[in-house]
Design a protein around this motif. Structure first.
Motif, PDB file in Angstrom:
ATOM      1  N   SER A   1     -12.462  42.240  13.578  1.00  0.00           N
ATOM      2  CA  SER A   1     -13.724  42.134  12.844  1.00  0.00           C
ATOM      3  C   SER A   1     -14.030  43.420  12.078  1.00  0.00           C
ATOM      4  O   SER A   1     -14.433  43.391  10.907  1.00  0.00           O
ATOM      5  N   LYS A   2     -13.821  44.543  12.737  1.00  0.00           N
ATOM      6  CA  LYS A   2     -14.096  45.849  12.117  1.00  0.00           C
ATOM      7  C   LYS A   2     -13.136  46.116  10.955  1.00  0.00           C
ATOM      8  O   LYS A   2     -13.541  46.574   9.885  1.00  0.00           O
ATOM      9  N   GLU A   3     -11.854  45.785  11.171  1.00  0.00           N
ATOM     10  CA  GLU A   3     -10.828  46.051  10.156  1.00  0.00           C
ATOM     11  C   GLU A   3     -11.041  45.186   8.916  1.00  0.00           C
ATOM     12  O   GLU A   3     -10.900  45.646   7.784  1.00  0.00           O
ATOM     13  N   LEU A   4     -11.383  43.894   9.116  1.00  0.00           N
ATOM     14  CA  LEU A   4     -11.528  42.973   7.985  1.00  0.00           C
ATOM     15  C   LEU A   4     -12.955  42.890   7.466  1.00  0.00           C
ATOM     16  O   LEU A   4     -13.229  42.172   6.496  1.00  0.00           O
ATOM     17  N   LYS A   5     -13.893  43.620   8.159  1.00  0.00           N
ATOM     18  CA  LYS A   5     -15.307  43.632   7.767  1.00  0.00           C
ATOM     19  C   LYS A   5     -15.907  42.224   7.728  1.00  0.00           C
ATOM     20  O   LYS A   5     -16.531  41.800   6.741  1.00  0.00           O
ATOM     21  N   ILE A   6     -15.668  41.476   8.814  1.00  0.00           N
ATOM     22  CA  ILE A   6     -16.246  40.137   8.951  1.00  0.00           C
ATOM     23  C   ILE A   6     -17.047  40.067  10.255  1.00  0.00           C
ATOM     24  O   ILE A   6     -16.872  40.904  11.136  1.00  0.00           O
ATOM     25  N   SER A   7     -17.907  39.069  10.357  1.00  0.00           N
ATOM     26  CA  SER A   7     -18.788  38.931  11.521  1.00  0.00           C
ATOM     27  C   SER A   7     -17.990  38.710  12.808  1.00  0.00           C
ATOM     28  O   SER A   7     -17.018  37.940  12.814  1.00  0.00           O
ATOM     29  N   ILE A   8     -18.444  39.364  13.888  1.00  0.00           N
ATOM     30  CA  ILE A   8     -17.756  39.165  15.177  1.00  0.00           C
ATOM     31  C   ILE A   8     -17.956  37.732  15.681  1.00  0.00           C
ATOM     32  O   ILE A   8     -17.056  37.167  16.308  1.00  0.00           O
ATOM     33  N   LEU A   9     -19.115  37.118  15.373  1.00  0.00           N
ATOM     34  CA  LEU A   9     -19.338  35.746  15.830  1.00  0.00           C
ATOM     35  C   LEU A   9     -18.511  34.739  15.042  1.00  0.00           C
ATOM     36  O   LEU A   9     -18.188  33.666  15.542  1.00  0.00           O
ATOM     37  N   PHE A  10     -18.142  35.094  13.806  1.00  0.00           N
ATOM     38  CA  PHE A  10     -17.276  34.229  13.000  1.00  0.00           C
ATOM     39  C   PHE A  10     -15.942  34.027  13.717  1.00  0.00           C
ATOM     40  O   PHE A  10     -15.315  32.962  13.609  1.00  0.00           O
ATOM     41  N   LEU A  11     -15.508  35.033  14.440  1.00  0.00           N
ATOM     42  CA  LEU A  11     -14.276  34.954  15.238  1.00  0.00           C
ATOM     43  C   LEU A  11     -14.583  34.633  16.701  1.00  0.00           C
ATOM     44  O   LEU A  11     -13.789  33.976  17.381  1.00  0.00           O
ATOM     45  N   GLY A  12     -15.747  35.094  17.165  1.00  0.00           N
ATOM     46  CA  GLY A  12     -16.089  34.950  18.587  1.00  0.00           C
ATOM     47  C   GLY A  12     -16.341  33.517  19.009  1.00  0.00           C
ATOM     48  O   GLY A  12     -15.928  33.104  20.100  1.00  0.00           O
ATOM     49  N   ILE A  13     -17.011  32.729  18.159  1.00  0.00           N
ATOM     50  CA  ILE A  13     -17.306  31.334  18.515  1.00  0.00           C
ATOM     51  C   ILE A  13     -16.023  30.516  18.672  1.00  0.00           C
ATOM     52  O   ILE A  13     -15.852  29.830  19.687  1.00  0.00           O
ATOM     53  N   PRO A  14     -15.081  30.566  17.710  1.00  0.00           N
ATOM     54  CA  PRO A  14     -13.820  29.829  17.916  1.00  0.00           C
ATOM     55  C   PRO A  14     -13.054  30.308  19.154  1.00  0.00           C
ATOM     56  O   PRO A  14     -12.414  29.511  19.839  1.00  0.00           O
ATOM     57  N   MET A  15     -13.130  31.617  19.430  1.00  0.00           N
ATOM     58  CA  MET A  15     -12.430  32.157  20.599  1.00  0.00           C
ATOM     59  C   MET A  15     -12.978  31.563  21.891  1.00  0.00           C
ATOM     60  O   MET A  15     -12.232  31.035  22.724  1.00  0.00           O
ATOM     61  N   VAL A  16     -14.315  31.636  22.087  1.00  0.00           N
ATOM     62  CA  VAL A  16     -14.892  31.129  23.344  1.00  0.00           C
ATOM     63  C   VAL A  16     -14.788  29.604  23.417  1.00  0.00           C
ATOM     64  O   VAL A  16     -14.691  29.037  24.511  1.00  0.00           O
ATOM     65  N   ALA A  17     -14.786  28.931  22.269  1.00  0.00           N
ATOM     66  CA  ALA A  17     -14.617  27.466  22.264  1.00  0.00           C
ATOM     67  C   ALA A  17     -13.257  27.104  22.850  1.00  0.00           C
ATOM     68  O   ALA A  17     -13.149  26.229  23.722  1.00  0.00           O
ATOM     69  N   ALA A  18     -12.214  27.775  22.372  1.00  0.00           N
ATOM     70  CA  ALA A  18     -10.854  27.493  22.872  1.00  0.00           C
ATOM     71  C   ALA A  18     -10.725  27.829  24.356  1.00  0.00           C
ATOM     72  O   ALA A  18     -10.148  27.058  25.134  1.00  0.00           O
ATOM     73  N   LEU A  19     -11.270  28.976  24.758  1.00  0.00           N
ATOM     74  CA  LEU A  19     -11.197  29.376  26.175  1.00  0.00           C
ATOM     75  C   LEU A  19     -11.972  28.402  27.060  1.00  0.00           C
ATOM     76  O   LEU A  19     -11.524  28.050  28.157  1.00  0.00           O
ATOM     77  N   SER A  20     -13.135  27.967  26.597  1.00  0.00           N
ATOM     78  CA  SER A  20     -13.984  27.073  27.386  1.00  0.00           C
ATOM     79  C   SER A  20     -13.355  25.686  27.519  1.00  0.00           C
ATOM     80  O   SER A  20     -13.416  25.070  28.588  1.00  0.00           O
ATOM     81  N   VAL A  21     -12.759  25.193  26.459  1.00  0.00           N
ATOM     82  CA  VAL A  21     -12.117  23.868  26.488  1.00  0.00           C
ATOM     83  C   VAL A  21     -10.924  23.863  27.447  1.00  0.00           C
ATOM     84  O   VAL A  21     -10.773  22.941  28.257  1.00  0.00           O
ATOM     85  N   THR A  22     -10.081  24.889  27.365  1.00  0.00           N
ATOM     86  CA  THR A  22      -8.924  24.943  28.280  1.00  0.00           C
ATOM     87  C   THR A  22      -9.397  25.080  29.723  1.00  0.00           C
ATOM     88  O   THR A  22      -8.816  24.489  30.634  1.00  0.00           O
ATOM     89  N   HIS A  23     -10.482  25.825  29.927  1.00  0.00           N
ATOM     90  CA  HIS A  23     -11.049  26.018  31.269  1.00  0.00           C
ATOM     91  C   HIS A  23     -11.596  24.704  31.829  1.00  0.00           C
ATOM     92  O   HIS A  23     -11.473  24.434  33.027  1.00  0.00           O
ATOM     93  N   GLY A  24     -12.179  23.878  30.965  1.00  0.00           N
ATOM     94  CA  GLY A  24     -12.808  22.642  31.425  1.00  0.00           C
ATOM     95  C   GLY A  24     -11.876  21.464  31.576  1.00  0.00           C
ATOM     96  O   GLY A  24     -12.120  20.576  32.395  1.00  0.00           O
ATOM     97  N   PHE A  25     -10.761  21.441  30.798  1.00  0.00           N
ATOM     98  CA  PHE A  25      -9.930  20.235  30.750  1.00  0.00           C
ATOM     99  C   PHE A  25      -8.496  20.382  31.262  1.00  0.00           C
ATOM    100  O   PHE A  25      -7.853  19.370  31.556  1.00  0.00           O
ATOM    101  N   LEU A  26      -7.976  21.595  31.320  1.00  0.00           N
ATOM    102  CA  LEU A  26      -6.537  21.719  31.576  1.00  0.00           C
ATOM    103  C   LEU A  26      -6.207  22.407  32.901  1.00  0.00           C
ATOM    104  O   LEU A  26      -6.633  23.535  33.135  1.00  0.00           O
ATOM    105  N   PRO A  27      -5.430  21.761  33.778  1.00  0.00           N
ATOM    106  CA  PRO A  27      -4.844  22.476  34.921  1.00  0.00           C
ATOM    107  C   PRO A  27      -3.924  23.564  34.368  1.00  0.00           C
ATOM    108  O   PRO A  27      -3.399  23.401  33.260  1.00  0.00           O
ATOM    109  N   PRO A  28      -3.697  24.699  35.063  1.00  0.00           N
ATOM    110  CA  PRO A  28      -4.085  24.994  36.448  1.00  0.00           C
ATOM    111  C   PRO A  28      -5.462  25.642  36.606  1.00  0.00           C
ATOM    112  O   PRO A  28      -5.699  26.328  37.593  1.00  0.00           O
ATOM    113  N   HIS A  29      -6.375  25.449  35.643  1.00  0.00           N
ATOM    114  CA  HIS A  29      -7.726  25.984  35.800  1.00  0.00           C
ATOM    115  C   HIS A  29      -8.400  25.336  37.018  1.00  0.00           C
ATOM    116  O   HIS A  29      -8.125  24.173  37.333  1.00  0.00           O
TER     117      HIS A  29
END
Length: 447
Positions: free
Chosen positions: A129-157
């Protein structure tokens, strides 16, 4: 009365955890004893029931969960996770940076538990975010979405693994259908939801965030990390092994093939526990020995992984104890009788119960395990158990709010106000839950 007792038990659990700040495991055990007494269980059966629930739940998932934690830790400590993230970022370029973050987070999310993946990826997101001068949430929302989905639906979670064990569903089948549900859900909750959020709460994309609480982040020179191919292969190996076994089993059932030695071997290797053992041994080599890392250092990472999940295992066991009290105390049968003759799908029912418990309790894993105690008596022979597992998982991630640790982590790391956290994180988790349910119901029309 049984439902009133369950409602009181949930309120007491909330008071113990949030009001008195008692440990979640201790609170669950106290509530399990109290519920058993209130439900009129014979005194000589109460302790046995709690031990049965705790032991039965941990007996199924402890091996998978423990080995999964070690696998994730080795990938993180070797720099494999950093290699996956940075390679995809470099390949996709600035224009498609969101997609790079989504794919990297999804691959890493398969191998690492939510909190570990979050702590590992946030510094990388902040640096990009700092290097490309873009919003941290612009990257943060897709990141937590992917982590949350794998946590909720996929073993071995822990959630899907524990629920599959309670329902008696095949973990490989859960994994296969889980991927079919997870991929479109991530696309909706990640890049698409980010566009929507940018329109309704544009001010949150001006936040700078704060990750000083994470302490010093271990970073590697890219040339000192395992190759991208080896890192991805190691992270996804359990998925590959279990998927091959599940596909072979489904083909055998579809084509009516007789049991034979080759299929038995494939099924043995594809068993969740066996595949995790094989994957860990491969990771010890690819992330350690092959890179001239002393075996003691590799084993130290494994030991650290286990010490970090000890309390989580106890909490899951406590959830299993509460679940068993609900079953043996007759609450499950009472709910089954209540819905007798109803045309409501067990998939939808499991999602609704899990959603109510999640909003009440905060913990997705505890909500999911408690749901199984109410739903098991209602399951007929014609229900696809893997889809019921996924529906329970989907319900258990809805509307994360102030009683969930994830809510506070997201708020603090991204520097949001309470209102902004509700408009982003809470809404995001609800989108994942509802979209996931939609795709599960769609699959149920064909299987």
């Amino acid at each position: 009365m049984p439902l009133i007792i369950v409602a009181i038990a949930i309120v007491v659990l909330l008071l113990l955890i949030m009001g008195l700040k008692l440990n979640t495991f201790v609170s669950l055990i106290i509530v399990s004893f109290g519920s058993a007494l209130a439900l009129g269980m014979p005194l000589d059966k109460i302790v046995k029931t709690i031990e049965e629930g705790l032991g039965g739940t941990l007996g199924h998932i402890a091996l998978i969960f423990g080995l999964g934690a070690m696998l994730g830790k080795l990938i993180a400590d070797s720099g494999g996770a950093q290699r996956i993230a940075m390679t995809l970022v470099n390949k996709f370029g600035e224009k498609n940076i969101q997609w790079a973050v989504v794919i990297a987070s999804f691959i890493i999310g398969v191998a690492l538990f939510f909190e570990v993946g979050l702590v590992l990826l946030i510094p990388i997101i902040f640096a990009i975010s700092k290097e490309l001068k873009i919003s941290i949430l612009f990257l943060g929302i897709p990141m937590v979405a992917a982590l949350s989905v794998t946590h909720g639906f996929l073993p071995p979670h822990p959630g899907p693994t524990a629920i599959a064990g309670e329902y008696g569903a095949d973990i490989g089948e859960v994994l296969l259908y889980g991927f079919i549900v997870a991929i479109p859900t991530v696309l909706i909750a990640g890049p698409l939801f980010t566009k929507f959020t940018k329109k309704i709460t544009p001010q949150v994309f001006m936040k700078t965030g704060n990750i000083t609480s994470l302490g010093e982040h271990k970073t590697f020179k890219l040339e000192d990390t395992p190759s991208f191919g080896i890192s991805v292969f190691t992270a996804l190996l359990p998925v590959i092994i279990m998927s091959i076994s599940t596909i072979m089993t489904l083909l055998q059932e579809t084509l009516g093939l007789a049991e034979n030695g080759e299929l038995a071997v494939i099924q043995f290797i594809g068993n969740a526990s066996t595949s995790m053992v094989i994957s860990l041994l491969v990771a010890i080599y690819t992330m350690g020995i092959a890179r001239k890392i002393p075996i003691k250092t590799v084993m130290d990472s494994c030991s650290a992984a286990i010490s970090q999940i000890g309390m989580m295992l106890l909490i899951i066991g406590g959830g299993g104890a509460f679940k068993q009290v609900l079953i043996n105390g007759g609450v499950g049968d009472y709910v089954a009788e209540l819905f007798k003759g109803t045309s409501m799908s067990p998939i939808l029912l499991a999602w609704m119960i899990a959603a109510i418990l999640r909003i009440s309790l905060g913990s997705a894993t505890v909500a999911a395990l408690s749901t199984t105690g109410l739903v098991i008596p209602m399951l007929g022979s014609d229900v696809n158990l893997a889809l019921v597992v996924l529906a329970t998982g989907a319900g258990s991630v809805i509307a994360s709010h102030v009683n969930d640790a994830g809510f506070w982590m997201f708020k603090e790391y991204f520097g949001l106000s309470m209102k902004e956290t509700f408009a982003t994180w809470t809404l995001l988790e609800s989108v994942i839950s509802v979209a996931g349910l939609g795709f599960i119901l769609l699959i149920s029309l064909f299987v």
